[in-house]
Design a protein around this motif. Structure first.
Motif, PDB file in Angstrom:
ATOM      1  N   GLU A 179       7.916 -39.814  87.753  1.00 36.42           N
ATOM      2  CA  GLU A 179       9.141 -40.533  88.057  1.00 36.42           C
ATOM      3  C   GLU A 179      10.102 -39.658  87.235  1.00 36.42           C
ATOM      4  N   PRO A 180      10.863 -38.550  87.978  1.00 39.05           N
ATOM      5  CA  PRO A 180      11.637 -37.602  87.166  1.00 39.05           C
ATOM      6  C   PRO A 180      12.762 -38.501  86.164  1.00 39.05           C
ATOM      7  N   ILE A 181      13.348 -37.915  85.195  1.00 40.32           N
ATOM      8  CA  ILE A 181      14.444 -38.682  84.560  1.00 40.32           C
ATOM      9  C   ILE A 181      15.875 -37.969  84.795  1.00 40.32           C
ATOM     10  N   ARG A 182      16.548 -38.891  85.547  1.00 41.51           N
ATOM     11  CA  ARG A 182      17.892 -38.626  85.892  1.00 41.51           C
ATOM     12  C   ARG A 182      19.011 -39.549  85.664  1.00 41.51           C
ATOM     13  N   HIS A 239      18.336 -29.518  89.344  1.00 35.50           N
ATOM     14  CA  HIS A 239      18.721 -30.924  89.028  1.00 35.50           C
ATOM     15  C   HIS A 239      19.130 -30.969  87.456  1.00 35.50           C
ATOM     16  N   THR A 240      18.444 -30.141  86.657  1.00 40.01           N
ATOM     17  CA  THR A 240      18.540 -30.241  85.267  1.00 40.01           C
ATOM     18  C   THR A 240      19.905 -29.596  85.127  1.00 40.01           C
ATOM     19  N   LYS A 241      20.522 -28.479  85.647  1.00 40.34           N
ATOM     20  CA  LYS A 241      21.937 -28.164  85.295  1.00 40.34           C
ATOM     21  C   LYS A 241      22.806 -28.915  85.972  1.00 40.34           C
ATOM     22  N   ALA A 242      22.482 -29.755  87.061  1.00 44.07           N
ATOM     23  CA  ALA A 242      23.346 -30.713  87.762  1.00 44.07           C
ATOM     24  C   ALA A 242      23.693 -31.934  86.753  1.00 44.07           C
TER      25      ALA A 242
END
Ligand SMILES: Cc1c2[nH]c(c1CCC(=O)O)Cc1[nH]c(c(CCC(=O)O)c1C)Cc1[nH]c(c(CCC(=O)O)c1C)Cc1[nH]c(c(C)c1CCC(=O)O)C2
Length: 358
Positions: A114-117, A177-180
């Motif tokens: 579950e990615p962290i966003r 996604h990291t940069k977003a």
């Protein structure tokens, strides 16, 4: 390194036994009998004895078995006579230890369920306690007893590189996604990196208190960033990690890939030694990093697939570029590639030792 930290003080027996090793002297920019050598990923798939003991045991499980960790960490020391051992583990081990649902998939790398966003995702990342990684303390105790005068390097992933795995959910080429998150929600990003700095600092402390004689922070993917973004959004978290372990007086190494434009800032972040990949010659890297730091590197790992003569020629180039440095630790510019001939590594250690004997 704190100036008042001598060979006595709070050190473990292993830290005292290794204080005068060529590796630690080079990190401290003191004169050395020969240029010390070790290789990132020296333990691993290039070694048949590694493949044998890992048979049927998943990567993360092997990291939690102290006897196995001890054996695998010692394998490249025995075989290649490198000047330092690096603790066998992975950068995602502390995340697994605090309950992040992740696995290391062979041929892929770390994959996070579950990615962290979001803020709620971040709240799932709790602090790391020594009890979460008691197998690390146990393994380092066993290892340092076997290693004698050969120093043990502890390590951790840097906040940015860990964040990339957590936010993307796995390895990523573009880190979109990291940069977003970094550009789109700077406060959540800062809080995420700060939390990761806490976890990383706690993990390094466990390793140093158990007996590691040096530590390396792997910021493998930070070369994806422009300098201004690194300075604003990443450097504070990495600097916090270096600060947190400064009082131990063990050398702190800072490594990344594709960091030519970041070397000055990586030096500023607070390490004692800056790792350099093969894209920047070490004399030029020294100008970029600035005075007061040792350098580590930087033979292209792919060179080891060429002829013995070519390896020696390229090694001579690295040594020539390093000749004017105050402290040089010989290494590859990134990790040993899995299909590298292990004999080429053994020969390389011997070659560097012979060429630099003083
Ligand atoms: C980015 C990163 C990771 N892990 C690590 C980094 C930073 C260093 C770098 O930039 O290479 C750090 C790491 N991982 C491992 C070590 C062991 C110590 C050593 O250097 O000898 C170290 C220092 C073991 C490992 N870590 C991993 C292996 C291979 C797993 C196996 O043998 O089954 C080993 C020996 C798995 C891993 N773990 C990771 C990747 C990309 C992979 C490769 C996936 C694959 O191709 O199979 C994440």
């Amino acid at each position: 390194m704190s100036a008042n930290h001598g060979p006595e003080g709070q050190q473990t027996k292993h830290q005292q036994q290794t204080y005068d090793s060529a590796f630690l002297k080079a990190c401290r920019r003191e004169p050395v009998p020969h240029t010390p050598v070790w290789f990132m990923r020296q333990a691993g798939r290039s070694l048949p004895e590694y493949l044998k003991v890992r048979e049927g045991i998943p990567m993360l499980e092997s990291c939690m078995r102290p006897e196995l960790v001890t054996e695998i960490t010692l394998q490249p020391v025995r075989r290649h006579k490198v000047d330092a051992a690096i603790y066998f583990s992975d950068i995602v081990v502390p995340l697994k230890a605090i309950g992040v649902d992740l696995d290391i998939k062979p041929g892929v790398g770390p994959v996070v369920a579950e990615p962290i966003r979001t803020r709620a995702d971040l709240d799932r990342l709790r602090d790391l306690t020594p009890e979460d990684v008691s197998y690390v303390t146990e393994a380092i105790g066993m290892l340092t007893a076997e290693l004698g005068a050969t120093p043990l390097i502890g390590f951790a992933g840097a906040p940015f590189t860990l964040a990339s795995y957590l936010v993307e959910g796995g390895p990523s080429r573009n880190h979109e996604h990291t940069k977003a998150l970094m550009y789109g929600d700077p406060q959540l990003w800062a809080d995420l990196l700060d939390r990761l700095a806490e976890i990383t600092s706690a993990f390094l402390k466990v390793q140093i208190e158990a007996g590691a004689s040096a530590v390396q922070l792997f910021d493998s993917w930070v070369g994806a960033l422009a300098p201004a973004d690194y300075r604003r959004s990443v450097m504070p978290a990495s600097a916090k990690v270096f600060d947190a372990v400064a009082h131990y007086g063990v050398p702190r190494i800072h490594f990344g890939v594709g960091t030519g434009e970041l070397l000055g800032l990586m030096g500023e972040a607070g390490a004692d030694v800056v790792g350099v990949d093969w894209r920047v010659p070490l004399d030029e890297a020294a100008r970029r990093v600035g005075p007061g730091k040792a350098l580590q590197g930087n033979l292209d790992p792919a060179v080891l697939f060429s002829s013995r003569e070519a390896v020696e020629t390229k090694t001579d180039e690295v040594l020539a570029a390093a000749a004017g440095l105050e402290g040089h630790v010989f290494n590859l510019g990134h990790g040993v590639l899995p299909t590298t001939d292990p004999d080429a590594l053994t020969r390389l250690v011997d070659y560097v030792h012979t060429r630099t004997a003083r």
